[in-house]
Design a protein around this motif. Sequence first.
Motif, short mmCIF file in Angstrom:
data_model
loop_
_atom_site.label_atom_id
_atom_site.label_comp_id
_atom_site.label_asym_id
_atom_site.label_seq_id
_atom_site.Cartn_x
_atom_site.Cartn_y
_atom_site.Cartn_z
N ASP A 109 4.96 15.28 -4.63
CA ASP A 109 6.22 15.63 -5.30
C ASP A 109 7.27 14.52 -5.22
O ASP A 109 8.33 14.64 -5.83
CB ASP A 109 6.80 16.91 -4.69
CG ASP A 109 7.18 16.74 -3.22
OD1 ASP A 109 6.47 16.04 -2.49
OD2 ASP A 109 8.21 17.32 -2.81
N LYS A 110 6.99 13.43 -4.53
CA LYS A 110 7.98 12.36 -4.36
C LYS A 110 7.88 11.35 -5.51
O LYS A 110 6.80 11.04 -5.99
CB LYS A 110 7.78 11.64 -3.03
CG LYS A 110 7.88 12.57 -1.82
CD LYS A 110 9.20 13.28 -1.75
CE LYS A 110 9.28 14.22 -0.57
NZ LYS A 110 10.49 15.02 -0.56
N ASN A 111 9.05 10.86 -5.95
CA ASN A 111 9.07 9.90 -7.06
C ASN A 111 9.82 8.61 -6.73
O ASN A 111 10.02 7.77 -7.60
CB ASN A 111 9.64 10.55 -8.32
CG ASN A 111 11.10 10.95 -8.17
OD1 ASN A 111 11.78 10.58 -7.22
ND2 ASN A 111 11.58 11.72 -9.13
N GLU A 112 10.24 8.48 -5.47
CA GLU A 112 11.01 7.30 -5.09
C GLU A 112 10.92 7.11 -3.57
O GLU A 112 10.91 8.08 -2.82
CB GLU A 112 12.47 7.49 -5.49
CG GLU A 112 13.37 6.34 -5.18
CD GLU A 112 14.80 6.58 -5.64
OE1 GLU A 112 15.39 5.63 -6.18
OE2 GLU A 112 15.33 7.69 -5.46
N LEU A 125 0.82 -1.22 0.00
CA LEU A 125 0.00 0.00 0.00
C LEU A 125 0.86 1.27 0.00
O LEU A 125 0.37 2.36 -0.32
CB LEU A 125 -0.92 0.03 1.23
CG LEU A 125 -1.99 -1.04 1.31
CD1 LEU A 125 -2.70 -0.97 2.67
CD2 LEU A 125 -2.99 -0.90 0.18
N LEU A 126 2.10 1.14 0.37
CA LEU A 126 2.97 2.29 0.57
C LEU A 126 3.09 3.22 -0.64
O LEU A 126 3.01 4.44 -0.47
CB LEU A 126 4.35 1.82 1.04
CG LEU A 126 5.29 2.90 1.52
CD1 LEU A 126 4.70 3.69 2.69
CD2 LEU A 126 6.62 2.27 1.94
N PRO A 127 3.28 2.72 -1.85
CA PRO A 127 3.38 3.66 -2.99
C PRO A 127 2.16 4.58 -3.11
O PRO A 127 2.32 5.79 -3.35
CB PRO A 127 3.52 2.73 -4.20
CG PRO A 127 4.13 1.49 -3.65
CD PRO A 127 3.52 1.34 -2.28
N ASN A 128 0.97 4.04 -2.94
CA ASN A 128 -0.23 4.88 -3.03
C ASN A 128 -0.31 5.87 -1.87
O ASN A 128 -0.78 6.99 -2.04
CB ASN A 128 -1.49 4.02 -3.09
CG ASN A 128 -1.64 3.36 -4.45
OD1 ASN A 128 -1.15 3.85 -5.46
ND2 ASN A 128 -2.29 2.21 -4.47
N ILE A 129 0.13 5.46 -0.69
CA ILE A 129 0.13 6.35 0.46
C ILE A 129 1.07 7.52 0.21
O ILE A 129 0.73 8.68 0.46
CB ILE A 129 0.53 5.57 1.74
CG1 ILE A 129 -0.58 4.59 2.10
CG2 ILE A 129 0.83 6.51 2.89
CD1 ILE A 129 -0.16 3.53 3.09
N PHE A 149 17.75 0.14 -0.22
CA PHE A 149 16.73 -0.38 -1.14
C PHE A 149 15.93 0.79 -1.70
O PHE A 149 15.71 1.79 -1.02
CB PHE A 149 15.78 -1.33 -0.41
CG PHE A 149 16.33 -2.70 -0.19
CD1 PHE A 149 15.96 -3.76 -1.01
CD2 PHE A 149 17.23 -2.96 0.84
CE1 PHE A 149 16.46 -5.03 -0.82
CE2 PHE A 149 17.74 -4.22 1.04
CZ PHE A 149 17.37 -5.26 0.22
N ARG A 150 15.47 0.64 -2.94
CA ARG A 150 14.73 1.69 -3.62
C ARG A 150 13.47 1.13 -4.29
O ARG A 150 13.46 -0.01 -4.71
CB ARG A 150 15.58 2.33 -4.72
CG ARG A 150 16.86 2.94 -4.23
CD ARG A 150 17.74 3.40 -5.40
NE ARG A 150 18.94 4.04 -4.90
CZ ARG A 150 19.03 5.31 -4.55
NH1 ARG A 150 18.00 6.10 -4.69
NH2 ARG A 150 20.16 5.80 -4.10
N MET A 151 12.48 2.00 -4.39
CA MET A 151 11.28 1.67 -5.16
C MET A 151 10.85 2.96 -5.87
O MET A 151 10.59 3.98 -5.23
CB MET A 151 10.14 1.19 -4.26
CG MET A 151 8.83 0.92 -5.02
SD MET A 151 7.45 0.54 -3.92
CE MET A 151 7.84 -1.15 -3.51
N GLY A 152 10.80 2.89 -7.19
CA GLY A 152 10.31 4.04 -7.96
C GLY A 152 8.80 4.17 -7.86
O GLY A 152 8.10 3.18 -7.68
N LEU A 153 8.33 5.40 -7.99
CA LEU A 153 6.88 5.65 -7.93
C LEU A 153 6.36 6.07 -9.28
O LEU A 153 7.04 6.66 -10.06
CB LEU A 153 6.57 6.74 -6.89
CG LEU A 153 6.95 6.40 -5.46
CD1 LEU A 153 6.68 7.58 -4.55
CD2 LEU A 153 6.16 5.20 -4.97
#
Length: 155
Positions: A110-113, A99-103, A151-155
């Motif tokens: 303005d965040k992309n990662e 759920l984190l990316p949607n949160i 660790f990274r996750m793109g949005l």
Amino acid sequence: MIVRKYESKDLQAALEYSLPAEQAIFTSIPSEVLETFQSDIFNQPFVIYCDQQLVGWFALYTDGMGNIYTNNKQAILLKSFSIDARFQKRGFGLDSLKLLPNIVKQHYKDKNEIILTVHETNYAAISLYKKAGFIHEDENYDWEYGIERIFRMGL
């Protein structure tokens, strides 16, 4: 499951939060996060509830200038993620991370990662973050307590 920003009504549940010592060495317990939150406006605590019980906790650190793990000013740092010991092994960790990316998109447009660090010996967390879609590209941070994998996750 509900994931939302911390509110003062969550305080009692946060104070009753339980983590075994072998897990607490890798993260900050809610009372520590709340203490930091009082003095750092960029450190926003979030709660994870299921059936009106606090099952998990994390903070998002929003100041790009204070993120030592990246030069990306649009990155947000996930900190102090944990699931209360009484609710572990029920899927709350993976479900909330999914759920984190949607949160992040909802609260921080303005965040992309999303970036997080995990101690190299915290194998359970490393496995969980990989299952949730975070990627480790051999970036590490060496600090006083050992190697932290980034660790990274793109949005």
